[in-house]
Design a protein around this motif. Structure first.
Motif, mmCIF file in Angstrom:
data_model
loop_
_atom_site.group_PDB
_atom_site.id
_atom_site.type_symbol
_atom_site.label_atom_id
_atom_site.label_comp_id
_atom_site.label_asym_id
_atom_site.label_seq_id
_atom_site.Cartn_x
_atom_site.Cartn_y
_atom_site.Cartn_z
ATOM 1 N N MET A 69 0.866 -1.124 0.197
ATOM 2 C CA MET A 69 -0.074 0.052 -0.196
ATOM 3 C C MET A 69 1.021 1.273 -0.054
ATOM 4 N N ALA A 70 2.061 1.086 -0.221
ATOM 5 C CA ALA A 70 3.133 2.209 0.069
ATOM 6 C C ALA A 70 2.734 3.358 -1.085
ATOM 7 N N SER A 71 2.234 2.723 -2.143
ATOM 8 C CA SER A 71 2.035 3.919 -3.322
ATOM 9 C C SER A 71 0.945 4.544 -3.319
ATOM 10 N N VAL A 72 -0.178 3.926 -2.515
ATOM 11 C CA VAL A 72 -1.436 4.294 -2.393
ATOM 12 C C VAL A 72 -1.631 5.679 -1.499
ATOM 13 N N ALA A 73 -2.314 6.637 -2.085
ATOM 14 C CA ALA A 73 -2.500 7.785 -1.287
ATOM 15 C C ALA A 73 -3.244 7.775 0.024
ATOM 16 N N TYR A 74 -4.167 6.708 0.160
ATOM 17 C CA TYR A 74 -4.901 6.689 1.402
ATOM 18 C C TYR A 74 -3.871 5.621 2.212
ATOM 19 N N GLU A 75 -3.592 6.388 3.201
ATOM 20 C CA GLU A 75 -2.745 5.596 4.143
ATOM 21 C C GLU A 75 -3.134 5.074 5.583
ATOM 22 N N THR A 76 -4.034 6.279 5.959
ATOM 23 C CA THR A 76 -4.334 6.058 7.500
ATOM 24 C C THR A 76 -5.953 6.220 7.342
ATOM 25 N N PRO A 77 -6.662 5.732 8.611
ATOM 26 C CA PRO A 77 -8.133 5.745 8.574
ATOM 27 C C PRO A 77 -8.743 7.009 8.282
ATOM 28 N N ASP A 78 -7.832 8.444 8.760
ATOM 29 C CA ASP A 78 -8.323 9.707 8.409
ATOM 30 C C ASP A 78 -8.384 9.894 6.947
ATOM 31 N N ASP A 79 -7.431 9.510 6.074
ATOM 32 C CA ASP A 79 -7.408 9.534 4.912
ATOM 33 C C ASP A 79 -8.522 9.244 4.178
ATOM 34 N N PHE A 80 -9.132 7.886 4.491
ATOM 35 C CA PHE A 80 -10.205 7.336 3.848
ATOM 36 C C PHE A 80 -11.398 8.081 4.490
ATOM 37 N N ARG A 81 -11.628 8.422 5.625
ATOM 38 C CA ARG A 81 -12.810 9.277 6.197
ATOM 39 C C ARG A 81 -12.834 10.471 5.336
ATOM 40 N N GLU A 82 -11.484 11.167 5.052
ATOM 41 C CA GLU A 82 -11.536 12.492 4.422
ATOM 42 C C GLU A 82 -11.859 12.297 3.024
ATOM 43 N N GLY A 83 -11.471 11.222 2.243
ATOM 44 C CA GLY A 83 -11.858 10.947 1.062
ATOM 45 C C GLY A 83 -13.387 10.772 0.813
ATOM 46 N N ALA A 84 -13.945 10.259 1.878
ATOM 47 C CA ALA A 84 -15.301 9.967 1.721
ATOM 48 C C ALA A 84 -16.084 11.244 1.889
ATOM 49 N N GLU A 85 -15.472 12.057 2.651
ATOM 50 C CA GLU A 85 -16.127 13.448 2.969
ATOM 51 C C GLU A 85 -16.210 14.346 1.602
ATOM 52 N N LYS A 86 -14.983 14.201 0.987
ATOM 53 C CA LYS A 86 -15.021 14.932 -0.288
ATOM 54 C C LYS A 86 -15.811 14.532 -1.344
ATOM 55 N N ILE A 87 -16.092 13.354 -1.366
ATOM 56 C CA ILE A 87 -17.010 12.405 -2.250
ATOM 57 C C ILE A 87 -18.364 12.912 -2.082
ATOM 58 N N VAL A 88 -19.012 12.918 -0.967
ATOM 59 C CA VAL A 88 -20.206 13.075 -0.501
ATOM 60 C C VAL A 88 -20.449 14.572 -0.753
ATOM 61 N N ALA A 89 -19.394 15.500 -0.399
ATOM 62 C CA ALA A 89 -19.395 17.211 -0.598
ATOM 63 C C ALA A 89 -19.438 17.286 -2.005
ATOM 64 N N ASP A 90 -18.802 16.592 -2.645
ATOM 65 C CA ASP A 90 -18.773 17.103 -4.216
ATOM 66 C C ASP A 90 -20.161 16.515 -4.747
ATOM 67 N N ALA A 91 -20.708 15.493 -4.302
ATOM 68 C CA ALA A 91 -22.106 15.142 -4.986
ATOM 69 C C ALA A 91 -23.172 16.074 -4.563
ATOM 70 N N ILE A 92 -23.140 16.563 -3.330
ATOM 71 C CA ILE A 92 -24.136 17.244 -2.987
ATOM 72 C C ILE A 92 -24.090 18.670 -3.721
#
Length: 155
Positions: free
Chosen positions: A58-81
């Motif tokens: 997973m070293a090359s993946v931008a999502y490395e911590t739980p916070d990264d996954f949560r923040e990614g989800a927050e961005k997706i839902v905010a963009d959809a809205i």
């Protein structure tokens, strides 16, 4: 993203995952809420994969911590809205981000809702399937009516 108080009155839950189908479902839910005086909860689920926690490749993946996954989800839902909501509509739409499996998060969020709206296809599965696994699970187990929006919304 902190939880907000649930508005009084009818509530529609819309599942969001960033796919075109889920954006169409959110758009449909917002239109329905405008007709019925309901509020909309745009709900997205996220989880921290076991492989990421173990560090397997997973070293090359931008999502490395739980916070990264949560923040990614927050961005997706905010963009959809922001891409579906006309502020002049007056429909209250709230983003809800929850950790867990998509079907379970949506079923939990729909408790007490007047309607659950999901897209027919998300990010996985076979192209020929009529329903995705999450939408099928929601249709079979929800305690409120479920609308499955198929295809891209022409609006």
């Amino acid at each position: 993203m902190p939880a907000q108080e649930t508005p009084a009155g009818p509530r529609i839950v819309a599942g969001v995952d960033g796919s075109e189908s889920s954006v169409s479902a959110l758009r449909w839910a917002i239109r329905q809420a405008g007709l019925t005086g309901a509020a909309v909860d745009a709900v997205i689920a996220w989880h921290y994969p076991d492989l990421a926690a173990a560090g397997y490749g997973m070293a090359s993946v931008a999502y490395e911590t739980p916070d990264d996954f949560r923040e990614g989800a927050e961005k997706i839902v905010a963009d959809a809205i922001s891409s579906t909501l006309d502020p002049a509509s007056g429909v209250p739409v709230r983003a809800r981000v929850a950790q867990g499996g998509a079907a379970e998060v949506l079923l939990d969020a729909s408790a007490g809702a007047s309607l659950l709206v999901v897209g027919s296809r998300g990010h996985g599965g076979f192209a020929e399937a009529l329903l995705g696994s999450v939408s099928q699970h929601c249709v079979q187990h929800a305690l409120c009516p479920v609308v499955v929006v198929r295809g891209q919304d022409p609006a």
